[in-house]
Design a protein around this motif. Structure first.
Motif, PDB file in Angstrom:
ATOM      1  N   THR A   1       0.905  -1.155  -0.025  1.00 49.75           N
ATOM      2  CA  THR A   1      -0.172   0.005   0.007  1.00 49.75           C
ATOM      3  C   THR A   1       0.787   1.183   0.038  1.00 49.75           C
ATOM      4  OG1 THR A   1      -1.646  -1.312   1.384  1.00 49.75           O
ATOM      5  CG2 THR A   1      -1.990   0.969   1.306  1.00 49.75           C
ATOM      6  N   LYS A   2       0.499   2.212  -1.065  1.00 48.17           N
ATOM      7  CA  LYS A   2       1.335   3.492  -0.872  1.00 48.17           C
ATOM      8  C   LYS A   2       0.790   4.343  -1.557  1.00 48.17           C
ATOM      9  CE  LYS A   2       1.600   1.251  -4.896  1.00 48.17           C
ATOM     10  NZ  LYS A   2       0.884  -0.161  -5.184  1.00 48.17           N
ATOM     11  N   PRO A   3       1.361   5.798  -1.720  1.00 49.60           N
ATOM     12  CA  PRO A   3       0.781   6.730  -2.124  1.00 49.60           C
ATOM     13  C   PRO A   3       0.054   6.702  -3.603  1.00 49.60           C
ATOM     14  CG  PRO A   3       2.702   7.580  -0.959  1.00 49.60           C
ATOM     15  CD  PRO A   3       2.857   6.120  -1.141  1.00 49.60           C
ATOM     16  N   THR A   4      -1.002   7.472  -3.696  1.00 53.53           N
ATOM     17  CA  THR A   4      -1.635   7.639  -5.146  1.00 53.53           C
ATOM     18  C   THR A   4      -0.917   8.857  -6.037  1.00 53.53           C
ATOM     19  OG1 THR A   4      -3.591   7.645  -6.454  1.00 53.53           O
ATOM     20  CG2 THR A   4      -3.260   9.118  -4.378  1.00 53.53           C
ATOM     21  N   ILE A   5      -1.398   9.041  -7.077  1.00 54.50           N
ATOM     22  CA  ILE A   5      -1.206  10.045  -7.847  1.00 54.50           C
ATOM     23  C   ILE A   5      -2.190  11.325  -7.522  1.00 54.50           C
ATOM     24  CG2 ILE A   5      -0.814  11.182 -10.153  1.00 54.50           C
ATOM     25  CD1 ILE A   5      -0.328   8.455 -11.343  1.00 54.50           C
ATOM     26  N   ALA A   6      -1.794  12.227  -6.606  1.00 53.17           N
ATOM     27  CA  ALA A   6      -2.672  13.115  -5.980  1.00 53.17           C
ATOM     28  C   ALA A   6      -1.935  14.184  -5.663  1.00 53.17           C
ATOM     29  CB  ALA A   6      -3.636  12.412  -4.996  1.00 53.17           C
ATOM     30  N   ASN A   7      -2.601  15.286  -5.140  1.00 53.82           N
ATOM     31  CA  ASN A   7      -2.165  16.508  -4.418  1.00 53.82           C
ATOM     32  C   ASN A   7      -2.329  16.180  -3.002  1.00 53.82           C
ATOM     33  OD1 ASN A   7      -1.319  19.154  -3.604  1.00 53.82           O
ATOM     34  ND2 ASN A   7      -3.278  20.070  -3.886  1.00 53.82           N
ATOM     35  N   TRP A   8      -1.067  15.200  -2.502  1.00 50.54           N
ATOM     36  CA  TRP A   8      -1.325  14.995  -1.092  1.00 50.54           C
ATOM     37  C   TRP A   8      -0.389  15.820  -0.590  1.00 50.54           C
ATOM     38  CZ3 TRP A   8       3.929  13.177  -0.504  1.00 50.54           C
ATOM     39  CH2 TRP A   8       4.265  12.405  -1.349  1.00 50.54           C
TER      40      TRP A   8
ATOM     41  N   ASP B   1       1.620  13.200   6.636  1.00 50.71           N
ATOM     42  CA  ASP B   1       0.916  11.757   7.202  1.00 50.71           C
ATOM     43  C   ASP B   1       0.384  11.275   5.915  1.00 50.71           C
ATOM     44  OD1 ASP B   1       1.707  12.061   9.797  1.00 50.71           O
ATOM     45  OD2 ASP B   1      -0.393  13.383  10.217  1.00 50.71           O
ATOM     46  N   TYR B   2       0.459  11.679   4.752  1.00 55.76           N
ATOM     47  CA  TYR B   2      -0.165  11.004   3.719  1.00 55.76           C
ATOM     48  C   TYR B   2       0.997  10.059   2.844  1.00 55.76           C
ATOM     49  CZ  TYR B   2      -4.640  13.365   4.523  1.00 55.76           C
ATOM     50  OH  TYR B   2      -5.770  13.942   4.853  1.00 55.76           O
ATOM     51  N   ALA B   3       2.267  10.616   3.256  1.00 54.81           N
ATOM     52  CA  ALA B   3       3.256   9.974   2.591  1.00 54.81           C
ATOM     53  C   ALA B   3       3.641   8.654   3.322  1.00 54.81           C
ATOM     54  CB  ALA B   3       4.429  11.020   2.440  1.00 54.81           C
ATOM     55  N   VAL B   4       3.033   7.654   2.988  1.00 54.46           N
ATOM     56  CA  VAL B   4       3.183   6.400   3.695  1.00 54.46           C
ATOM     57  C   VAL B   4       3.025   5.079   2.809  1.00 54.46           C
ATOM     58  CG1 VAL B   4       0.824   6.179   4.517  1.00 54.46           C
ATOM     59  CG2 VAL B   4       2.440   5.123   5.768  1.00 54.46           C
ATOM     60  N   GLY B   5       4.057   4.139   3.097  1.00 54.01           N
ATOM     61  CA  GLY B   5       3.896   2.879   2.296  1.00 54.01           C
ATOM     62  C   GLY B   5       3.876   1.927   3.442  1.00 54.01           C
ATOM     63  N   PHE B   6       3.283   0.778   3.090  1.00 49.79           N
ATOM     64  CA  PHE B   6       3.374  -0.466   3.940  1.00 49.79           C
ATOM     65  C   PHE B   6       2.917  -1.788   3.441  1.00 49.79           C
ATOM     66  CE2 PHE B   6      -0.486   1.912   4.887  1.00 49.79           C
ATOM     67  CZ  PHE B   6      -1.516   1.096   4.671  1.00 49.79           C
ATOM     68  N   ILE B   7       3.311  -2.752   4.109  1.00 52.99           N
ATOM     69  CA  ILE B   7       2.749  -4.084   3.632  1.00 52.99           C
ATOM     70  C   ILE B   7       1.463  -4.239   4.544  1.00 52.99           C
ATOM     71  CG2 ILE B   7       3.029  -6.759   3.433  1.00 52.99           C
ATOM     72  CD1 ILE B   7       4.582  -5.010   1.534  1.00 52.99           C
ATOM     73  N   CYS B   8       0.271  -4.626   3.930  1.00 59.03           N
ATOM     74  CA  CYS B   8      -0.796  -4.978   4.668  1.00 59.03           C
ATOM     75  C   CYS B   8      -1.381  -6.313   4.507  1.00 59.03           C
ATOM     76  CB  CYS B   8      -2.015  -3.817   4.343  1.00 59.03           C
ATOM     77  SG  CYS B   8      -3.305  -4.149   5.242  1.00 59.03           S
TER      78      CYS B   8
END
Length: 518
Positions: free
Chosen positions: A196-203, A210-217
């Protein structure tokens, strides 16, 4: 190690919360809209154990067998093996499936290349990446990718609207981070885990977010609920819709309702620099497996169209041959990009072997942008009967069947039953709800069209054409390209004194790291 199909089925009977058609699903392995793809994925696992397939599907290391699709690519042979294994799967199942693990695991290899950057943020993230890549190889999970958020009003930052429109961290605990939001993901209801990682968006443009996050779920985690679109399986008989009933990869809105992600599963967090890097290089490996599926789709269109015109003798007409040739050019364009991307592969920052980035991303654009027109040509060649032919039950009925056998039989070779099967296949490939869904999926599955072209822009060598024109036109130093051309060293490496020489993966040129797909 490699799993069996039954071990995979047991692994997703974990109490996960899955909804479809307004009903909660008790067991995704048995539900009629999920079972076909669960069975396909289980078949892939079982193929790895069977004598007929194991040499193609697995490799040996320290006396154990591991899945070829999950192996870190270090050589050109590794890529040839992956391509062969995927072809073997598609041959065996008789259809096209994309999100079955070998495509999405490639995104983890992009993280492997970003370890130096992540070490600047926190060395533990780099260690987590290595641990998870090793864990995927060792335990053989069904690994997918959670990417696209609902996004909301895209003209606004997430902080200016409902903050949950983009997945974000709401708090930290001693055990890990707690995340809230949602992601769309194909195959999530019957997969084990998702990157799970950030999308293409105005984050956000801040250094920390807090929107810049990537992880294994783990997709069976408490707080996750999956709300699926309705499936195509079961809407009509399998004889009339042979693809819809077997190969519909169900998509879901995966809701994260304060889900705990253990620290050891966090791959990057808060640092926007890391998030930007991951987004820009995400598909440098996974695009290969994605584009390879487009090649099989092209083969299906050619085969369906050619058989349809041959049965009626239309293949002798020049106008028909011209349209068939257009399909062949499309197909061979995909094949050429896949083949050349490996033949001129580049060494990655992490020491892996990545397909030539400019060629791979150009091939992805070629496959995606050409698909609607090629489907239209295939429809023309298959003719109007793909939308008007009666169903299989009518062919079997004693009253209606005699008339259908009369009018659908052409000669001793092409009898009514084979013609019905071919027309049903072509209808489901080109003209059904499933066909329309598949077309849109191909358009957006990895990135939207503008992002696919942006990946080409970042990876194409613009310096060579600029230098060529500057020299040919005799431009002064005031306007001529001041930077020397960055020639495609991987292509040059194939040549010595103007003669093509065998490529070896042992000595690879250094790659310029100017990013990958968005």
């Amino acid at each position: 190690m490699i799993r069996t199909g039954d071990e995979y089925r047991d692994s997703i009977r974990d109490g996960r919360e899955v909804w479809i058609n307004g009903e909660k699903v008790d067991d995704v392995t048995c539900h009629p809209m999920f079972k076909p793809l669960v069975d396909v994925r289980a078949r892939i696992y079982d193929m790895q154990h069977e004598r007929q397939f194991c040499d193609v599907m697995t490799y040996q290391e320290d006396g154990d067998s591991f899945a070829v699709g999950l192996k870190l690519p270090h050589t050109q042979q590794d890529w040839h093996d992956k391509r062969t294994a995927t072809d073997q799967v598609l041959d065996e199942i008789g259809g096209v499936v994309t999100r079955v693990g070998d495509e999405t695991v490639g995104e983890m290899w992009s993280l492997y290349d970003g370890q130096e950057l992540l070490n600047e943020v926190d060395p533990q993230y780099s260690q987590n990446i290595r641990n998870h890549i090793a864990g995927v190889i060792d335990t053989d999970p069904f690994h997918v990718s959670a990417n696209t958020d609902p996004k909301g009003d895209r003209s606004k930052r997430p902080q200016e609207q409902d903050p949950d429109m983009l997945l974000h961290v709401v708090r930290e605990t001693d055990a890990g981070i707690v995340v809230r939001g949602a992601k769309y993901e194909t195959a999530a209801p019957y997969a084990n885990q998702a990157f799970t990682k950030p999308t293409i968006a105005n984050w956000g443009n801040d250094a920390l977010s807090d929107y810049a996050v990537g992880f294994i779920c783990d997709l069976g985690s408490p707080g996750i609920r999956m709300i699926c679109r309705t499936g195509f399986a079961g809407r009509g008989p399998i004889e009339d819709y042979p693809l819809s009933n077997r190969f519909d990869e169900v998509d879901a809105l995966v809701v994260f309702d304060d889900v705990l992600i253990p620290w050891e599963n966090v791959l990057f967090y808060r640092h926007t620099k890391a998030a930007v890097y991951i987004r820009s290089t995400l598909h440098r490996y996974s695009a290969f497996a994605f584009v390879q599926r487009s090649l099989r789709m092209a083969d299906f269109m050619i085969g369906a169209a050619l058989l349809n015109v041959r049965q009626t003798g239309l293949d002798k007409q020049q106008a028909v041959q011209e349209k068939l040739s257009q399909l062949a050019v499309y197909r061979e364009g995909i094949n050429a990009h896949l083949t050349a991307a490996v033949a001129t592969a580049e060494q990655s920052p992490g020491g892996l072997l990545m397909p030539n980035q400019s060629l791979l991303y150009t091939g992805r654009v070629h496959a995606g942008t050409g698909l609607p027109a090629m489907m239209h040509i295939a429809r023309e060649l298959c003719g109007g009967q793909i939308c008007i032919t009666p169903d299989a039950a009518s062919f079997r009925h004693p009253e209606t069947g005699k008339w259908l056998r009369k009018f659908y039989s052409i000669n001793e070779e092409w009898l009514a039953d084979d013609r019905r099967k071919l027309l049903a296949f072509a209808r489901d490939l080109l003209n059904s709800d499933y066909a329309g869904h598949r077309l849109t999926f191909q358009l957006f599955a990895q990135s939207p069209p503008f992002a696919n072209l942006a990946a080409v822009y970042r990876n194409f060598d613009w310096g060579s054409p600029l230098a060529c024109v500057s020299q040919a036109a005799g431009l002064s130093g005031n306007v001529a390209a001041k930077d020397p051309p960055v020639a495609d060293s991987s292509v040059k490496g194939l040549f010595s004194n103007g003669t093509l020489r065998p490529s070896t993966s042992a000595t690879l040129p250094e790659e310029r790291d100017d990013g990958g797909s968005s």
